[in-house]
Design a protein around this motif. Structure first.
Motif, PDB file in Angstrom:
ATOM      1  N   HIS A 123       0.828  -1.208   0.000  1.00 32.26           N
ATOM      2  CA  HIS A 123       0.000   0.000   0.000  1.00 32.26           C
ATOM      3  C   HIS A 123       0.865   1.261   0.000  1.00 32.26           C
ATOM      4  N   LEU A 124       1.907   1.292   0.839  1.00 27.68           N
ATOM      5  CA  LEU A 124       2.761   2.471   0.899  1.00 27.68           C
ATOM      6  C   LEU A 124       3.439   2.742  -0.438  1.00 27.68           C
ATOM      7  N   LEU A 125       3.849   1.684  -1.118  1.00 26.19           N
ATOM      8  CA  LEU A 125       4.514   1.845  -2.404  1.00 26.19           C
ATOM      9  C   LEU A 125       3.544   2.300  -3.496  1.00 26.19           C
ATOM     10  N   MET A 126       2.326   1.814  -3.433  1.00 22.87           N
ATOM     11  CA  MET A 126       1.353   2.234  -4.437  1.00 22.87           C
ATOM     12  C   MET A 126       0.938   3.684  -4.247  1.00 22.87           C
ATOM     13  N   VAL A 127       1.015   4.187  -3.021  1.00 26.08           N
ATOM     14  CA  VAL A 127       0.797   5.618  -2.801  1.00 26.08           C
ATOM     15  C   VAL A 127       1.759   6.427  -3.676  1.00 26.08           C
ATOM     16  N   SER A 128       2.992   5.940  -3.777  1.00 28.04           N
ATOM     17  CA  SER A 128       4.013   6.663  -4.536  1.00 28.04           C
ATOM     18  C   SER A 128       4.007   6.335  -6.023  1.00 28.04           C
ATOM     19  N   PHE A 129       3.698   5.104  -6.376  1.00 32.37           N
ATOM     20  CA  PHE A 129       3.941   4.658  -7.748  1.00 32.37           C
ATOM     21  C   PHE A 129       2.684   4.350  -8.553  1.00 32.37           C
ATOM     22  N   TYR A 130       1.533   4.401  -7.936  1.00 32.85           N
ATOM     23  CA  TYR A 130       0.282   4.333  -8.710  1.00 32.85           C
ATOM     24  C   TYR A 130      -0.349   5.715  -8.655  1.00 32.85           C
ATOM     25  N   ARG A 131      -0.117   6.503  -9.708  1.00 29.76           N
ATOM     26  CA  ARG A 131      -0.581   7.875  -9.783  1.00 29.76           C
ATOM     27  C   ARG A 131      -1.476   8.036 -11.013  1.00 29.76           C
ATOM     28  N   PRO A 132      -2.702   7.517 -10.942  1.00 31.10           N
ATOM     29  CA  PRO A 132      -3.563   7.487 -12.129  1.00 31.10           C
ATOM     30  C   PRO A 132      -4.131   8.862 -12.470  1.00 31.10           C
ATOM     31  N   LEU A 197      -2.425  -2.077 -24.038  1.00 32.78           N
ATOM     32  CA  LEU A 197      -2.962  -1.105 -23.081  1.00 32.78           C
ATOM     33  C   LEU A 197      -2.323   0.261 -23.260  1.00 32.78           C
ATOM     34  N   GLY A 198      -1.064   0.270 -23.665  1.00 33.01           N
ATOM     35  CA  GLY A 198      -0.391   1.501 -24.056  1.00 33.01           C
ATOM     36  C   GLY A 198      -0.513   2.626 -23.052  1.00 33.01           C
ATOM     37  N   ASP A 199      -0.973   3.794 -23.520  1.00 33.45           N
ATOM     38  CA  ASP A 199      -0.994   4.968 -22.648  1.00 33.45           C
ATOM     39  C   ASP A 199      -2.169   4.984 -21.675  1.00 33.45           C
ATOM     40  N   GLU A 200      -2.937   3.887 -21.626  1.00 35.79           N
ATOM     41  CA  GLU A 200      -3.935   3.736 -20.564  1.00 35.79           C
ATOM     42  C   GLU A 200      -3.355   3.033 -19.333  1.00 35.79           C
ATOM     43  N   LEU A 201      -2.173   2.438 -19.507  1.00 32.18           N
ATOM     44  CA  LEU A 201      -1.570   1.627 -18.451  1.00 32.18           C
ATOM     45  C   LEU A 201      -0.746   2.496 -17.508  1.00 32.18           C
ATOM     46  N   ALA A 202      -1.108   2.470 -16.235  1.00 34.08           N
ATOM     47  CA  ALA A 202      -0.357   3.223 -15.226  1.00 34.08           C
ATOM     48  C   ALA A 202       0.667   2.353 -14.521  1.00 34.08           C
ATOM     49  N   LEU A 203       0.325   1.072 -14.282  1.00 32.50           N
ATOM     50  CA  LEU A 203       1.170   0.219 -13.447  1.00 32.50           C
ATOM     51  C   LEU A 203       1.030  -1.238 -13.851  1.00 32.50           C
ATOM     52  N   VAL A 204       2.163  -1.926 -13.938  1.00 35.46           N
ATOM     53  CA  VAL A 204       2.180  -3.390 -14.002  1.00 35.46           C
ATOM     54  C   VAL A 204       2.532  -3.883 -12.606  1.00 35.46           C
ATOM     55  N   MET A 205       1.648  -4.699 -12.027  1.00 29.96           N
ATOM     56  CA  MET A 205       1.843  -5.161 -10.652  1.00 29.96           C
ATOM     57  C   MET A 205       1.651  -6.671 -10.613  1.00 29.96           C
ATOM     58  N   PHE A 206       2.742  -7.405 -10.789  1.00 27.38           N
ATOM     59  CA  PHE A 206       2.716  -8.868 -10.823  1.00 27.38           C
ATOM     60  C   PHE A 206       3.371  -9.437  -9.571  1.00 27.38           C
ATOM     61  N   GLY A 207       3.037 -10.678  -9.258  1.00 26.88           N
ATOM     62  CA  GLY A 207       3.839 -11.441  -8.326  1.00 26.88           C
ATOM     63  C   GLY A 207       5.100 -11.884  -9.036  1.00 26.88           C
ATOM     64  N   GLY A 208       6.234 -11.915  -8.344  1.00 29.05           N
ATOM     65  CA  GLY A 208       7.452 -12.391  -8.997  1.00 29.05           C
ATOM     66  C   GLY A 208       7.347 -13.862  -9.356  1.00 29.05           C
ATOM     67  N   VAL A 209       6.816 -14.645  -8.426  1.00 26.66           N
ATOM     68  CA  VAL A 209       6.502 -16.062  -8.637  1.00 26.66           C
ATOM     69  C   VAL A 209       5.042 -16.244  -8.247  1.00 26.66           C
ATOM     70  N   ASN A 210       4.242 -16.799  -9.141  1.00 29.31           N
ATOM     71  CA  ASN A 210       2.828 -17.005  -8.836  1.00 29.31           C
ATOM     72  C   ASN A 210       2.685 -18.056  -7.740  1.00 29.31           C
ATOM     73  N   TYR A 211       1.938 -17.700  -6.706  1.00 29.10           N
ATOM     74  CA  TYR A 211       1.852 -18.577  -5.529  1.00 29.10           C
ATOM     75  C   TYR A 211       1.220 -19.922  -5.851  1.00 29.10           C
ATOM     76  N   TYR A 212       0.335 -19.977  -6.845  1.00 27.57           N
ATOM     77  CA  TYR A 212      -0.446 -21.189  -7.123  1.00 27.57           C
ATOM     78  C   TYR A 212       0.296 -22.133  -8.070  1.00 27.57           C
ATOM     79  N   THR A 213       0.800 -21.593  -9.171  1.00 26.71           N
ATOM     80  CA  THR A 213       1.464 -22.444 -10.172  1.00 26.71           C
ATOM     81  C   THR A 213       2.967 -22.555  -9.957  1.00 26.71           C
TER      82      THR A 213
END
Length: 442
Positions: A123-132, A197-213
């Motif tokens: 949450h703290l990081l998205m305050v800084s890096f998700y600026r839609p 998604l181009g210029d509509e995309l603000a943030l890519v937020m993935f898990g580094g390793v998917n917990y399930y697969t």
């Protein structure tokens, strides 16, 4: 290497393992300790379990108690003066973890700090890096991400006044014309979606390793693609830190966070780590939720108004260090330092390839049940986790395995996750798992 399905071969692999002695640095539960109704005098019950659940909670290093007791002694003997005169002064305790943490995630020391817990940090990081804004507001994430990530992202989107249905784009594996799906995402599909998604995309937020697969995503290519369209790239490394090789600085990742209680063996609810790229080290224009421990340490105790951040990731700190959880974390980081991550990765790959070989042979040797591995076969696209799907009664088999002393975990709807950890699992553990599988499949 040509593997064999014999006990002697597993023993030979352990004898040739230069990291085998690290197993003795951890407390490994016994059958008695995990069973409520086992007679403690039963010799069978005194056997150590096959612990394949380090991707959920790592085992306790035997040194952990001493590390905690050191801080308790300083607290007992020094009281508040422990901040200044303890063996490891609390005022700067978090700095003891910096260099070792940076090595594990492939960062510069200025880019990392240990603080808080994972979802708090997200949450703290998205305050800084998700600026839609009205044009660029979308977040791309993998479908079926860990629920905490889903909840955090959904709430952040709502906080900014957007609908999750409009703002969150989830990537799902391919399906063919018969609606038969692949198990994991293709990198080329992720990159194509970012471009679309181009210029509509603000943030890519993935898990580094998917917990399930257990899929290890190509974080470098994903980051490059995000930057190409003007988006930022951040990652939840809960299942990656301490498991797979990371080069966050070289890959130019914007930010990341991770927990320490899985592969980093730092206790239930253990402290978290944060990476913030060096290019933001002096950018005090970034919005952030500030706290006094992130304030310039030269003036921190002057108690004045006006927040002046520390350089680098330390400037995102809120409160003073969590000394006891950090002491636990330090015990594990010292073991990682001694073992060397490249050595651990080499053993990890050998363990999972060997386990894969045993499961494939198990499928050939009997017809009662079949096990499908949905984790990528390419060792570069996975860590030490293998996600298993039984063709029937998977949950029942998981319960039976647990009773027989194989500690794994069950994830709905139909996966048993096993994780042979290079620090404390042996090749004989893998062989015991294979033998128990054969016995319960009769």
């Amino acid at each position: 290497m040509n593997f064999e399905t014999t006990k002697n071969f597993a023993s030979q692999l352990d004898n040739n393992d230069s990291l085998a002695h690290f197993r003795d640095k951890f407390w490994i539960p016994t059958l008695n300790s995990i069973s409520k109704n086992t007679n403690s005098s039963n010799e069978k019950g005194k056997e150590k379990v096959v612990y394949f659940c380090g991707n959920s909670l790592g085992l306790q290093p035997k040194t952990t108690k001493a590390y905690i007791e050191q801080e308790l002694e300083d607290w007992k003997n020094l009281g508040v003066e422990g901040h200044f005169h303890g063996k490891n002064p609390w005022l700067s305790y978090h700095k003891l973890l910096t260099n070792q943490t940076a090595k594990i995630v492939g960062a510069k020391p200025i880019e990392v700090v240990v603080m808080n817990n994972l979802t708090v940090n997200l949450h703290l990081l998205m305050v800084s890096f998700y600026r839609p804004n009205q044009k660029r507001f979308k977040i791309l994430m993998e479908g079926g991400a860990f629920p905490s990530d889903q909840y955090a992202i959904e709430s952040q989107v709502k906080f900014h006044g957007f609908s999750p249905d409009d703002a969150i784009v989830e990537m799902m594996p391919r399906k063919n014309e018969n609606s038969e799906g692949e198990e994991t995402l293709r990198t080329e599909d992720i990159l194509k979606k970012i471009e679309e998604l181009g210029d509509e995309l603000a943030l890519v937020m993935f898990g580094g390793v998917n917990y399930y697969t257990g899929q290890f995503f190509d974080l470098e290519k994903i980051t490059q693609a995000a930057h190409k369209v003007g988006a930022t790239a951040g990652f939840d490394l809960a299942h990656a830190a301490g498991n797979v090789p990371l080069k966050l600085h070289d890959w130019k990742v914007d930010f990341a966070t991770w927990c320490s209680y899985k592969y980093l063996n730092s206790g239930a609810g253990g402290t978290s780590g944060v990476f913030i790229n060096e290019k933001y080290a002096d950018d005090d224009s970034l919005p952030r939720f500030a706290g006094w421990w992130g304030h310039d340490e030269k003036d921190r105790f002057k108690m004045k108004k006006g927040f002046i951040p520390m350089r680098g990731a330390e400037g995102w700190q809120l409160s003073n260090a969590q000394i006891l959880p950090m002491a636990v974390h330090k015990a594990s980081l010292d073991i990682f330092e001694e073992a060397g991550f490249e050595n651990l990765r080499q053993k990890s790959e050998q363990l999972t390839v060997y386990m894969e070989f045993l499961i494939e042979n198990f499928n050939k040797e009997q017809s009662k049940i079949k096990i499908k591995i949905i984790t990528p076969k390419n060792k570069l696209e996975r860590g030490c986790q293998l996600s298993l799907v039984f063709d029937k009664e998977g949950k029942k088999y998981h319960e039976t395995l647990t009773k027989r002393g194989v500690i794994s975990d069950w994830r709905e709807p139909n996966v048993i996750r096993i994780a042979p950890i290079p620090l404390y699992n042996s090749f004989m553990d893998c062989y015991r798992f294979y033998e128990i599988l054969k016995e319960i499949a009769v």
